[in-house]
Design an enzyme around this catalytic site. Structure first.
Site, PDB file in Angstrom:
ATOM      1  CG  ASN A 116      49.571  23.720  17.647  1.00  0.00           C
ATOM      2  OD1 ASN A 116      48.814  24.619  17.285  1.00  0.00           O
ATOM      3  ND2 ASN A 116      50.527  23.926  18.541  1.00  0.00           N
ATOM      4  CG  PHE A 117      43.248  22.860  18.562  1.00  0.00           C
ATOM      5  CD1 PHE A 117      43.576  24.022  19.252  1.00  0.00           C
ATOM      6  CD2 PHE A 117      42.542  22.977  17.376  1.00  0.00           C
ATOM      7  CE1 PHE A 117      43.197  25.270  18.775  1.00  0.00           C
ATOM      8  CE2 PHE A 117      42.161  24.212  16.897  1.00  0.00           C
ATOM      9  CZ  PHE A 117      42.497  25.362  17.588  1.00  0.00           C
ATOM     10  CG  LEU A 145      35.248  32.001  13.036  1.00  0.00           C
ATOM     11  CD1 LEU A 145      34.426  33.180  12.527  1.00  0.00           C
ATOM     12  CD2 LEU A 145      35.933  31.305  11.860  1.00  0.00           C
ATOM     13  CG  ASP A 166      57.219  23.933  21.631  1.00  0.00           C
ATOM     14  OD1 ASP A 166      56.507  22.922  21.647  1.00  0.00           O
ATOM     15  OD2 ASP A 166      57.286  24.718  22.585  1.00  0.00           O
ATOM     16  CD  GLU A 170      60.803  22.411  23.269  1.00  0.00           C
ATOM     17  OE1 GLU A 170      60.310  23.074  22.355  1.00  0.00           O
ATOM     18  OE2 GLU A 170      61.651  21.524  23.078  1.00  0.00           O
ATOM     19  CE  LYS A 213      44.334  18.960  26.535  1.00  0.00           C
ATOM     20  NZ  LYS A 213      43.609  20.048  27.201  1.00  0.00           N
ATOM     21  CD  GLN A 232      58.544  27.715  20.401  1.00  0.00           C
ATOM     22  OE1 GLN A 232      59.616  27.625  19.850  1.00  0.00           O
ATOM     23  NE2 GLN A 232      58.470  27.847  21.708  1.00  0.00           N
ATOM     24  N   GLY A 262      80.144  13.405  17.752  1.00  0.00           N
ATOM     25  CA  GLY A 262      80.561  12.940  16.431  1.00  0.00           C
ATOM     26  C   GLY A 262      81.924  12.281  16.561  1.00  0.00           C
ATOM     27  N   GLY A 263      82.657  12.228  15.484  1.00  0.00           N
ATOM     28  CA  GLY A 263      83.966  11.579  15.513  1.00  0.00           C
ATOM     29  C   GLY A 263      85.076  12.497  16.016  1.00  0.00           C
ATOM     30  CD  GLN A 264      86.345  15.208  13.556  1.00  0.00           C
ATOM     31  OE1 GLN A 264      87.495  15.072  13.981  1.00  0.00           O
ATOM     32  NE2 GLN A 264      85.971  14.800  12.375  1.00  0.00           N
ATOM     33  NE  ARG A 278      39.194  29.785  23.341  1.00  0.00           N
ATOM     34  CZ  ARG A 278      38.971  28.549  23.747  1.00  0.00           C
ATOM     35  NH1 ARG A 278      37.754  28.154  24.024  1.00  0.00           N
ATOM     36  NH2 ARG A 278      39.971  27.706  23.900  1.00  0.00           N
TER      37      ARG A 278
END
Ligand code: COA
Length: 416
Positions: free
Chosen positions: A96-97, A72, A169, A140, A137, A17, A248-250, A38
């Site tokens: 991203n191997f 390939l 990812d 996520e 390795k 991903q 956050g502030g709220q 591959r």
């Protein structure tokens, strides 16, 4: 309509991903993206979680649209030769191997740079180079744990929790896309390529920036006033999980609406914006709270914030999440229904904007995908189907100067 990245050729040596999300985005914006896979199997997501036998899984089709597929075997000499030619002719290579895989294949950065000094090599790894975990390795959820998201997500009385959003990812892929575009602009100025590296841990941490803010506030003060633990609960020395608090502030929370007993998504997110206190009181039928000193400042409200939320839930009891938001929007109160994937898939506004888009695929028929979340005034990316495995092998090899006879020999050499 010209697309800004037209003419940029990208070798997409990615899988799963993080990498594919990056190259898909660049393909939408006009880049010529050639996915190198591959022979025989291709990207593992082609077969993962299939919903139709023998047809590319949605996991693959939703992350590889607008690309070409070249099969390939880059571990065989014939495959290496083709890859070298592609590197000489391309602008960007994305991979991203697992750690060291590209080096073991015979394509370390030094060699790629020699083949094409203008090349931009863009890499995703779990951890950055030199990190004490840089041999790991990573998927996520591993990244969410390593990047600070898991320890700060969930409820204080439960375990660390993973977010459904692909923070490790797709988020890393988006960081990488920014890096690639920056390197392309840099190359226009210097004439030189460079290596761009993004780690999944760093990308998650970048989105957990406010939690690092909170750690420093906690170190100094010993409490965090906007967390549900304040003022009645306990703080340790690390940022706690805050449930559905805003961060956050709220102050905000997920509140039950009509039908919550049977519908697990009959909820809205309600935010108590400081300057919207008077409209909130009017909207929920509590005008007497507007000037009541027990309620009229944020710090006065905080000790009984859950009583306030409970009162709002009483007001919500006879309203669906959509009815509630339709009332609250008139008072300018930041809120939203908790939407399901089914509701999002059928949302007419998302369909009209192209954020949810229907794609025709040769074998699967039509399917839904998430289109470009980035909108341009002069370009509307057209989302086309993902390629079948090796669909463009002959076309790409021919464009590299291979004759029909040579292409036939390559097929024989790579037969699986
Ligand atoms: N021809 C021949 N060999 C190929 C090939 C091709 N076209 N494409 C890939 N390969 C080989 C690689 O050379 C490598 O071989 P080697 O380990 O013998 O050197 C192997 O296939 C791929 O290995 P790897 O990437 O480690 O796959 P994996 O399935 O074991 O691990 C990940 C998958 C995602 C965990 C790992 O790739 C990873 O950590 N990537 C970096 C972080 C990342 O992107 N995570 C996933 C986010 S979605």
């Amino acid at each position: 309509m010209t697309r800004p990245l037209e003419g940029i050729k990208i070798i997409d040596f990615t899988h799963v991903q993080a990498g594919p999300a990056c190259t898909q985005l660049l393909a939408w914006f006009g880049a010529d993206v050639i996915k190198v896979e591959r022979p025989g199997s291709g990207d593992v997501t082609r077969t993962q979680l299939r919903d139709i036998p023998d047809v590319d899984a949605l996991y693959f089709t939703m992350l590889n649209s607008n690309k070409k597929s070249l099969t390939l075997d880059t571990k065989k000499p014939e495959g290496k030769e083709v890859l070298e030619k592609l590197i000489r002719e391309s602008d960007v290579m994305v991979e991203n191997f697992g750690p060291g895989a590209l080096d073991r294949m015979g394509f370390p950065w030094e060699h790629i740079k020699e083949l094409n000094p203008k090349m931009i090599l863009a890499s995703v790894k779990g951890f950055s180079d030199g990190h004490h975990y840089d041999d790991l390795k990573v998927y996520e959820n591993v990244a969410q744990c390593a990047g600070g998201s898991a320890s700060t997500t969930g409820f204080w009385d439960g375990p660390p929790t993973i977010s459904a959003a692909a923070l490790g990812d797709s988020n890393t892929g988006m960081h990488l896309a920014i890096g690639i575009l920056t390197a392309l602009i840099g190359r226009d100025k210097t004439g030189k390529g460079q290596k761009v590296a993004v780690s999944m841990q760093d990308s998650v941490l970048n989105l957990c920036r406010v939690k690092l803010r909170d750690q420093q506030r906690l170190d100094r003060l010993g409490y965090l006033e906007e967390y549900p633990q304040y003022p009645h609960g306990e703080f340790s020395d690390v940022v706690p999980r805050g449930g559905n608090a805003g961060g956050g502030g709220q102050p905000g929370w997920v509140l039950k609406c009509k039908g919550w007993e049977t519908d697990p998504n009959s909820y809205i997110y309600f935010t108590i914006q400081g300057h919207a206190w008077a409209p909130i009181c009017k909207a929920i039928g509590k005008p007497e709270w507007i000037d009541d000193p027990k309620y009229n400042t944020a710090s006065a409200r905080q000790p009984h914030i859950f009583d306030i939320f409970a009162t709002i839930e009483t007001w919500l009891a006879d309203k669906t999440k959509f009815e509630a938001v339709d009332i609250l929007r008139k008072f300018d109160i930041p809120c939203a229904p908790v939407l399901t994937m089914k509701e999002l898939a059928n949302d007419p506004s998302l369909r009209a904007s192209g954020t949810i888009t229907e794609v025709q695929h040769k074998e699967r028929g039509s399917y839904l995908t998430v289109g470009s979340p980035i909108k341009f005034s002069d370009m509307k990316p057209e989302i086309t189907a993902s390629p079948l495995l090796g669909e463009h092998t002959d076309e790409v090899l021919a464009s590299l100067g291979y004759s029909t006879e040579q292409i036939g020999k390559l097929h024989d050499a790579q037969a699986v």
